[in-house]
Each structure stands twice: as C-alpha cells, then as structure tokens.
Write a protein that holds these residues in place. Structure first.
Motif, PDB file in Angstrom:
ATOM      1  N   UNK A 282       0.826  -1.206   0.000  1.00  0.00           N
ATOM      2  CA  UNK A 282       0.000   0.000   0.000  1.00  0.00           C
ATOM      3  C   UNK A 282       0.859   1.255   0.000  1.00  0.00           C
ATOM      4  N   UNK A 283       1.958   1.222   0.746  1.00  0.00           N
ATOM      5  CA  UNK A 283       2.853   2.378   0.787  1.00  0.00           C
ATOM      6  C   UNK A 283       3.501   2.619  -0.570  1.00  0.00           C
ATOM      7  N   UNK A 284       3.977   1.561  -1.198  1.00  0.00           N
ATOM      8  CA  UNK A 284       4.627   1.705  -2.497  1.00  0.00           C
ATOM      9  C   UNK A 284       3.624   2.175  -3.551  1.00  0.00           C
ATOM     10  N   UNK A 285       2.399   1.662  -3.464  1.00  0.00           N
ATOM     11  CA  UNK A 285       1.365   2.085  -4.409  1.00  0.00           C
ATOM     12  C   UNK A 285       1.013   3.553  -4.210  1.00  0.00           C
ATOM     13  N   UNK A 286       0.914   3.983  -2.959  1.00  0.00           N
ATOM     14  CA  UNK A 286       0.507   5.365  -2.675  1.00  0.00           C
ATOM     15  C   UNK A 286       1.551   6.376  -3.143  1.00  0.00           C
ATOM     16  N   UNK A 287       2.826   5.979  -3.215  1.00  0.00           N
ATOM     17  CA  UNK A 287       3.855   6.874  -3.716  1.00  0.00           C
ATOM     18  C   UNK A 287       3.560   7.289  -5.153  1.00  0.00           C
ATOM     19  N   UNK A 288       3.020   6.361  -5.942  1.00  0.00           N
ATOM     20  CA  UNK A 288       2.670   6.683  -7.319  1.00  0.00           C
ATOM     21  C   UNK A 288       1.283   7.307  -7.420  1.00  0.00           C
ATOM     22  N   UNK A 289       0.364   6.828  -6.578  1.00  0.00           N
ATOM     23  CA  UNK A 289      -1.022   7.301  -6.667  1.00  0.00           C
ATOM     24  C   UNK A 289      -1.165   8.775  -6.293  1.00  0.00           C
ATOM     25  N   UNK A 290      -0.227   9.296  -5.503  1.00  0.00           N
ATOM     26  CA  UNK A 290      -0.323  10.706  -5.111  1.00  0.00           C
ATOM     27  C   UNK A 290      -0.144  11.650  -6.297  1.00  0.00           C
ATOM     28  N   UNK A 291       0.335  11.134  -7.426  1.00  0.00           N
ATOM     29  CA  UNK A 291       0.527  11.986  -8.609  1.00  0.00           C
ATOM     30  C   UNK A 291      -0.781  12.636  -9.044  1.00  0.00           C
ATOM     31  N   UNK A 292      -1.878  11.865  -9.018  1.00  0.00           N
ATOM     32  CA  UNK A 292      -3.154  12.431  -9.445  1.00  0.00           C
ATOM     33  C   UNK A 292      -3.680  13.433  -8.425  1.00  0.00           C
ATOM     34  N   UNK A 293      -3.422  13.187  -7.136  1.00  0.00           N
ATOM     35  CA  UNK A 293      -3.817  14.160  -6.109  1.00  0.00           C
ATOM     36  C   UNK A 293      -3.039  15.458  -6.283  1.00  0.00           C
ATOM     37  N   UNK A 294      -1.752  15.336  -6.614  1.00  0.00           N
ATOM     38  CA  UNK A 294      -0.941  16.539  -6.862  1.00  0.00           C
ATOM     39  C   UNK A 294      -1.443  17.292  -8.091  1.00  0.00           C
ATOM     40  N   UNK A 295      -1.846  16.554  -9.124  1.00  0.00           N
ATOM     41  CA  UNK A 295      -2.362  17.199 -10.336  1.00  0.00           C
ATOM     42  C   UNK A 295      -3.624  18.000 -10.019  1.00  0.00           C
ATOM     43  N   UNK A 296      -4.550  17.396  -9.266  1.00  0.00           N
ATOM     44  CA  UNK A 296      -5.767  18.118  -8.885  1.00  0.00           C
ATOM     45  C   UNK A 296      -5.430  19.327  -8.007  1.00  0.00           C
ATOM     46  N   UNK A 297      -4.488  19.171  -7.094  1.00  0.00           N
ATOM     47  CA  UNK A 297      -4.118  20.272  -6.211  1.00  0.00           C
ATOM     48  C   UNK A 297      -3.513  21.437  -6.966  1.00  0.00           C
ATOM     49  N   UNK A 298      -2.603  21.164  -7.890  1.00  0.00           N
ATOM     50  CA  UNK A 298      -2.004  22.232  -8.691  1.00  0.00           C
ATOM     51  C   UNK A 298      -3.044  22.916  -9.563  1.00  0.00           C
ATOM     52  N   UNK A 299      -3.961  22.132 -10.113  1.00  0.00           N
ATOM     53  CA  UNK A 299      -5.019  22.700 -10.944  1.00  0.00           C
ATOM     54  C   UNK A 299      -5.898  23.644 -10.129  1.00  0.00           C
ATOM     55  N   UNK A 300      -6.257  23.232  -8.927  1.00  0.00           N
ATOM     56  CA  UNK A 300      -7.076  24.081  -8.058  1.00  0.00           C
ATOM     57  C   UNK A 300      -6.374  25.380  -7.709  1.00  0.00           C
ATOM     58  N   UNK A 301      -5.069  25.308  -7.454  1.00  0.00           N
ATOM     59  CA  UNK A 301      -4.338  26.502  -7.046  1.00  0.00           C
ATOM     60  C   UNK A 301      -4.126  27.479  -8.195  1.00  0.00           C
ATOM     61  N   UNK A 302      -4.144  26.992  -9.428  1.00  0.00           N
ATOM     62  CA  UNK A 302      -3.904  27.852 -10.590  1.00  0.00           C
ATOM     63  C   UNK A 302      -5.155  28.604 -11.031  1.00  0.00           C
ATOM     64  N   UNK A 303      -6.301  27.943 -10.970  1.00  0.00           N
ATOM     65  CA  UNK A 303      -7.505  28.473 -11.618  1.00  0.00           C
ATOM     66  C   UNK A 303      -8.562  28.824 -10.578  1.00  0.00           C
ATOM     67  N   UNK A 304      -8.800  30.124 -10.443  1.00  0.00           N
ATOM     68  CA  UNK A 304      -9.710  30.622  -9.414  1.00  0.00           C
ATOM     69  C   UNK A 304     -11.142  30.168  -9.648  1.00  0.00           C
ATOM     70  N   UNK A 305     -11.470  29.784 -10.871  1.00  0.00           N
ATOM     71  CA  UNK A 305     -12.837  29.355 -11.157  1.00  0.00           C
ATOM     72  C   UNK A 305     -13.205  28.124 -10.329  1.00  0.00           C
ATOM     73  N   UNK A 306     -12.200  27.371  -9.874  1.00  0.00           N
ATOM     74  CA  UNK A 306     -12.449  26.166  -9.086  1.00  0.00           C
ATOM     75  C   UNK A 306     -12.522  26.434  -7.590  1.00  0.00           C
ATOM     76  N   UNK A 307     -12.206  27.657  -7.186  1.00  0.00           N
ATOM     77  CA  UNK A 307     -12.213  27.972  -5.754  1.00  0.00           C
ATOM     78  C   UNK A 307     -13.616  28.283  -5.240  1.00  0.00           C
ATOM     79  N   UNK A 308     -14.557  28.506  -6.128  1.00  0.00           N
ATOM     80  CA  UNK A 308     -15.957  28.742  -5.777  1.00  0.00           C
ATOM     81  C   UNK A 308     -16.837  27.885  -6.676  1.00  0.00           C
ATOM     82  N   UNK A 309     -18.101  27.663  -6.317  1.00  0.00           N
ATOM     83  CA  UNK A 309     -18.970  26.887  -7.203  1.00  0.00           C
ATOM     84  C   UNK A 309     -19.070  27.507  -8.591  1.00  0.00           C
TER      85      UNK A 309
END
Length: 298
Positions: free
Chosen positions: A179-206
């Motif tokens: 599970x630990x080894x898998x999560x090291x790779x799986x966090x890539x998609x969480x990072x992608x969503x996080x960076x996307x949210x921080x870049x585009x203000x349209x996602x900060x509100x409904x």
C-alpha cells in the motif's frame, strides 16, 4: 459610462472560448499516448516513485457547481453540495493523460469509471488506448511478463489493468508495504488536482452556470491549460532516491521468511493474483526501498 453584458451573452462567450481552447490544445497537450509514450510514462513512474510497469494514476474529483435548474438531486453528492465528477488519469509528473468531465455528482468514483469512456476502453477495448504489451519487471528473475497497469484507490475495481490498495481490515506487514509503495505513485493524481485548483480561481468557488455543457467546457479548458503550463513552464519532479544506492536495508526479522521465499509468477491473469505477486516482489532485496521498513512495519 459602463456598458454591461447580459448573462446570456457572457455565457455564450465563456462556452465558446473554453471549447476553442480545448479544441486548439488537446491534439498536442492531451492526445492519446502511443505505445512508446506509455513506455516513457512507465519508465518515469519507476524513476520517480520506484513503481515498475505503472502507466498512470486514476481518480475522480468532485467539482463544486451551483445547482442547475430542474436537475433535482442529480448532482447532490455525499459531501453535501452539488457537483460534477471529473475523472482523470495522469503521469508521474502530474500531467493529465486522459480526462472525462460531466458525470453527475451523486455517483461514486467507481460507478463513474465504469460508465465512462475511459473505463469502457480499459475494460473491453484496451487496444483503443495503444497500451503496450506485458513486460518483465526490473530485477525479476521469474521470466514472467507483468501487465502494465494504472493505480487507483479503493473505490475502483481491481483488474490486470488497475491495481488498488489492500483493504485496511486485512493488512499485514507485506500488504502495508505494498500500500505504501502504491501510494507513492497514486499521489501523482492528487498533486495534479491540487495544482489545478491553485492555478484556476474558477475552481475555488462553485461554478456558476445553468448549462452542464458549459461546465464541462470549463473543466476541459482548465485541464488542458494545466498540461500546457506544466509542459512549458513547470518544474519537473526529481528522483529523491536511487535503487542503486548502497544504503543499508535493515529488513525486519519477522519478514525474513517471506523475503527468502522464491517468487512464483501468477498462472491466472486476475488482478488479485498480480497484486499479491507485486506485494512479494517489493520485499526482495533488489526491489525493496530502505525506508519502506521504517514507514510500514510497526
């Protein structure tokens, strides 16, 4: 004197602009990868996160929206707000490789994946994605060719093309390490969503749109612009650890028997069998990480 624009006019401008952004950029910044590109993605996952044969991380994200007229509770999710689900896959550097927007927020990630075009292509039409042929794992001496796969969380099905963590109720030390080894790779998609949210203000509100098609256009434009920025101006990740380093392993005594057992390649092509095989592969000296014992074994 200010000259305003009506809601209808603004809505058409947003819908047309975002659709044009997507149509102009996706052939270059999110086309379906070729077999050679999938192999490069797999090599990058191994270089960064030490996970062999992985070609992507998949997850769904609830995008908050204002209630669409006459939609009832269709988009009302378990978190208590209206949303649409953005299903996405990404590479090791958090660039999206596939996206699908617009599924109703009341659906689970697993249900959305099953109904999505992405899911259908993987489940029944894998050749539509140009996936490479099976390849032997690095340092694996059994001679078996392991399938290429995506990684996902517990909400997704397990199959030869997708691996997910072991359930918490059945964990032992070997499964914790997997599970630990898998999560090291799986966090890539969480990072992608996080960076996307921080870049585009349209996602900060409904997202305020009465048209679900416009919402989908906005999400596609946001995702393709995320890739555009990552590939042209982004800072790529750097490996934090090299498997060739001479750091001492210090594997725990209670796992010595499992470590010394020979690997037996699965005779049947079920996702559960391949997951078990990979879990034991991670215990072997040439494929283990020195710090996995510290973080996973109590």
């Amino acid at each position: 004197m200010e000259i305003g624009r009506g809601d209808s006019t603004i809505s058409h401008i947003v819908a047309d602009t975002t659709a044009t952004i997507w149509e102009a950029l996706y052939p270059r910044y999110m086309k379906v990868p070729s077999k050679e590109e999938w192999l490069r993605i797999a090599d990058r996952f191994y270089e960064l996160w030490n996970l062999p044969n992985c070609i992507g991380a998949i997850d769904g994200k609830h995008i908050r929206i204002q209630k669409i007229p006459k939609s009832g509770s269709t988009n009302f999710n378990y978190k208590g707000y209206h949303s649409v689900v953005l299903m996405a896959a990404c590479g090791a550097d958090a660039c999206f490789t596939m996206i699908e927007a617009g599924h109703a927020g009341r659906n689970s990630d697993g249900g959305v994946f099953k109904a999505s075009r992405m899911g259908r292509w993987l489940q029944r039409e894998g050749n539509r994605l140009n996936l490479p042929n099976n390849r032997q794992l690095i340092h694996d001496e059994t001679g078996g060719n392991f399938p290429f796969y995506f990684v996902a969380d517990e909400a997704f099905p397990i199959a030869t093309y997708m691996l997910r963590p072991y359930p918490r109720r059945v964990l032992n030390n070997c499964k914790r390490i997997f599970n630990y080894r898998l999560s090291r790779a799986r966090k890539s998609i969480e990072c992608a969503f996080g960076m996307m949210n921080s870049k585009f203000a349209v996602l900060s509100t409904p997202i305020a749109s009465k048209n679900i098609k416009t919402v989908n256009n906005i999400l596609r434009a946001v995702c393709i612009l995320h890739n555009f920025i990552r590939k042209r101006e982004g800072i790529l990740y750097r490996p934090t650890f090299n498997l060739q380093d001479d750091e001492e392993q210090n594997s725990p005594e209670e796992l010595q028997q499992a470590i010394n057992e020979p690997l037996i390649f699965p005779q049947r092509g079920f996702g559960y069998n391949f997951r078990d095989y990979l879990a034991h592969y991670f215990l072997k000296p040439h494929s283990s990480l020195p710090f996995q014992w510290k973080y996973c074994v109590p």
